[in-house]
Design an enzyme around this catalytic site. Structure first.
Site, PDB file in Angstrom:
ATOM      1  N   GLU A  80     -16.677   2.518   2.862  1.00  0.00           N
ATOM      2  CA  GLU A  80     -16.052   1.848   4.017  1.00  0.00           C
ATOM      3  C   GLU A  80     -15.986   0.336   3.824  1.00  0.00           C
ATOM      4  O   GLU A  80     -16.995  -0.296   3.498  1.00  0.00           O
ATOM      5  CB  GLU A  80     -16.869   2.185   5.278  1.00  0.00           C
ATOM      6  CG  GLU A  80     -16.202   1.732   6.558  1.00  0.00           C
ATOM      7  CD  GLU A  80     -16.977   2.159   7.810  1.00  0.00           C
ATOM      8  OE1 GLU A  80     -17.559   3.264   7.828  1.00  0.00           O
ATOM      9  OE2 GLU A  80     -16.981   1.376   8.770  1.00  0.00           O
ATOM     10  N   LYS A 257     -24.493   4.700  14.606  1.00  0.00           N
ATOM     11  CA  LYS A 257     -23.665   4.940  13.400  1.00  0.00           C
ATOM     12  C   LYS A 257     -23.513   3.633  12.618  1.00  0.00           C
ATOM     13  O   LYS A 257     -23.611   3.605  11.394  1.00  0.00           O
ATOM     14  CB  LYS A 257     -22.295   5.504  13.810  1.00  0.00           C
ATOM     15  CG  LYS A 257     -21.420   5.964  12.659  1.00  0.00           C
ATOM     16  CD  LYS A 257     -20.595   4.876  12.010  1.00  0.00           C
ATOM     17  CE  LYS A 257     -19.723   5.418  10.896  1.00  0.00           C
ATOM     18  NZ  LYS A 257     -18.967   4.371  10.205  1.00  0.00           N
ATOM     19  N   ASP A 273     -32.792  10.644  -0.141  1.00  0.00           N
ATOM     20  CA  ASP A 273     -32.288  11.834   0.550  1.00  0.00           C
ATOM     21  C   ASP A 273     -31.715  11.362   1.894  1.00  0.00           C
ATOM     22  O   ASP A 273     -32.419  11.253   2.902  1.00  0.00           O
ATOM     23  CB  ASP A 273     -33.449  12.823   0.755  1.00  0.00           C
ATOM     24  CG  ASP A 273     -32.992  14.110   1.423  1.00  0.00           C
ATOM     25  OD1 ASP A 273     -31.920  14.113   2.046  1.00  0.00           O
ATOM     26  OD2 ASP A 273     -33.727  15.109   1.327  1.00  0.00           O
ATOM     27  N   HIS A 371     -11.610  -5.753   9.172  1.00  0.00           N
ATOM     28  CA  HIS A 371     -11.215  -4.509   8.513  1.00  0.00           C
ATOM     29  C   HIS A 371      -9.818  -4.602   7.916  1.00  0.00           C
ATOM     30  O   HIS A 371      -9.559  -4.132   6.834  1.00  0.00           O
ATOM     31  CB  HIS A 371     -11.148  -3.389   9.557  1.00  0.00           C
ATOM     32  CG  HIS A 371     -12.311  -2.454   9.525  1.00  0.00           C
ATOM     33  ND1 HIS A 371     -12.898  -2.039   8.378  1.00  0.00           N
ATOM     34  CD2 HIS A 371     -12.971  -1.829  10.527  1.00  0.00           C
ATOM     35  CE1 HIS A 371     -13.878  -1.215   8.667  1.00  0.00           C
ATOM     36  NE2 HIS A 371     -13.946  -1.075   9.972  1.00  0.00           N
TER      37      HIS A 371
HETATM   38  C1  MEV Z   1     -17.937   1.268  12.201  1.00  0.00           C
HETATM   39  O1  MEV Z   1     -18.182   1.957  10.998  1.00  0.00           O
HETATM   40  C2  MEV Z   1     -19.225   0.969  12.909  1.00  0.00           C
HETATM   41  C3  MEV Z   1     -19.084   0.379  14.309  1.00  0.00           C
HETATM   42  O2  MEV Z   1     -18.264   1.223  15.105  1.00  0.00           O
HETATM   43  C4  MEV Z   1     -20.463   0.264  14.888  1.00  0.00           C
HETATM   44  C5  MEV Z   1     -20.501  -0.116  16.354  1.00  0.00           C
HETATM   45  O3  MEV Z   1     -19.501   0.122  17.083  1.00  0.00           O
HETATM   46  O4  MEV Z   1     -21.545  -0.635  16.775  1.00  0.00           O
HETATM   47  C6  MEV Z   1     -18.399  -0.973  14.266  1.00  0.00           C
END
Ligand code: MEV
Length: 417
Positions: A80, A257, A273, A371
């Site tokens: 990513e 995430k 792992d 991005h």
């Molecule tokens: C993208 O990979 C991760 C985010 O969505 C995390 C977040 O929203 O805190 C930018």
């Protein structure tokens, strides 16, 4: 670490040489990094079944990390865009107030043996009476750990109720040192299981380690100077974004995430792992019965932003695949890390940095701005734009607010004339 400033502007060989000098890599290690395929088929075939090839992902370096007063460069393997840039930027801001302060607990792994058909009151006492014998028997499975005074350290018993039946859980705590320790823990469980059956008169249903590593906790915290991030207004916005995650599990999952973006990238690079890491982190996030963020955010007296992270993290610097995969060893060398405890402090700090970077971007410019540049670059490459023209095409696409493969193809034609 000044030599790493503007690392992103350097070409591949310049970057490699900086890493080589920082981490004292040998010529052979440098060659391995230069090669595009650094895992031979034979090695892959040893690692898994039915191998037909290998699969490459980008390996990058996040810069500026200062953790417990030591400088680090962080190898990250991830597909990513923006993650490495975001981590590096967050670490640079954290440095102004002293960097990350991290701590990890014991490196214990826990194995579980589930027994049914036994009288729980009697057998628990019996197991405790035989504790030393069981531990000794478990430790006969490993000379390596015993030699360094590690290995099985304790046994405890618990009961759980399954459909009205009492089941005994015998839990063995193993000090695994610098290894992740899954193999040795599972081997010990299998070794002592017949003895436990004999002592209890019950039947062993299954024996396996738990991936919920509550005896392997790590914390990290850092202060982010309000002056570097747009002042108190931005600090307050980040605090509100955090509180939203505290109160809405749909947001909390995305929040976590983002943290895992950092944690998994460095874990990939060092061949940990990652499934075990993810499973434990999410179980911990939900430990109260409500799924919550893994980080906490507040202000200090100065109104600077203070972030901290706490999670169970099971990682190793020796054993398992780390001994097999040449890049895992090399990435640990790039990190200049020998102990699993230090590695977990670094990984947690990268997770915290990543969360800060995401929240900061979300409450200010949004994440697409960063991005889109990389996305535009990928599109330019896919459109067949020549390497030397990529930057111009990317900037033009951004200027025209038309980031698409069609526009990249159109702009590419300008160079042909
Ligand atoms: C993208 O990979 C991760 C985010 O969505 C995390 C977040 O929203 O805190 C930018």
């Amino acid at each position: 670490m000044n030599e790493f400033s503007k690392f992103f502007k350097k070409n591949k060989m310049e970057r490699l040489h900086l890493v080589k000098n920082f981490s004292k890599l040998t010529k052979d290690e440098l060659l391995l990094l230069e090669k595009l395929t650094n895992l031979e088929f034979q090695q892959a075939d040893q690692m898994i079944e039915n191998a037909i090839g290998t699969f490459s992902l980008p390996l990058g370096i996040a810069t500026n990390f200062r953790i417990n007063d030591k400088d680090y460069i962080i190898p990250m393997v991830i597909e990513e865009p923006s993650i490495i840039a975001a981590s590096s930027k967050a670490a640079k801001i954290a440095n102004i107030k002293g960097g990350f302060k991290a701590k990890s607990s014991t490196q214990y792994s826990m194995g579980q043996i589930y027994i049914n058909n036994c009288n729980l009151d009697i057998v628990t006492k019996q197991i405790m009476k035989n504790k030393n014998k069981i531990l000794q028997f478990a430790n006969s499975k490993t000379h390596t750990l015993s030699k360094i005074k590690k290995g099985a350290k304790n046994i405890s018993c618990r009961e759980i109720n399954v459909d009205g039946n009492q089941i005994l859980v015998v839990e063995i705590l193993v000090d695994v040192g610098n290894a992740m320790g899954a193999n040795i823990t599972n081997s010990m469980c299998e070794k002592i299981s017949p003895l436990i059956e004999k002592i209890t008169g019950g039947n062993s249903i299954m024996k396996i380690l738990t991936n919920y590593y509550t005896s392997r906790m790590v914390t990290s915290s850092a202060i982010f100077d309000k002056k570097q991030i747009g002042g108190e207004e931005v600090v307050n916005k980040i605090l509100l974004a955090y509180k939203i995650a505290m109160n809405d599990k749909y947001r909390a999952v995305t929040h976590n995430k983002g943290i895992m973006n950092g944690i998994i990238s460095i874990s990939n690079a060092t061949c940990q792992d990652t499934r075990a890491i993810e499973a434990a982190a999410h179980a911990f996030a939900a430990q109260t019965g409500k799924y919550l963020p893994l980080t906490t955010w507040k202000k200090n007296q100065n109104n600077d932003l203070v972030g901290s992270i706490k999670l169970p993290l099971s990682v190793g610097t020796i054993g398992g695949i780390i001994n097999v995969h040449p890049m895992a060893k090399l990435c640990l060398k790039i990190l200049r890390v020998k102990s699993a405890k230090t590695l977990s402090c670094i990984i947690a700090s990268v997770g915290l940095a990543q969360n800060f970077a995401a929240l900061y971007a979300l409450v200010t410019d949004g994440i697409q701005k960063g991005h889109m540049k990389l996305h535009a670059k990928n599109l330019a490459v896919a459109a067949g734009v020549k390497f030397e023209n990529i930057d111009v095409v990317v900037n033009k696409m951004i200027q025209e607010d038309d980031i698409s493969i069609n526009n990249a193809k159109k702009l590419q034609k300008l160079f042909k004339n």
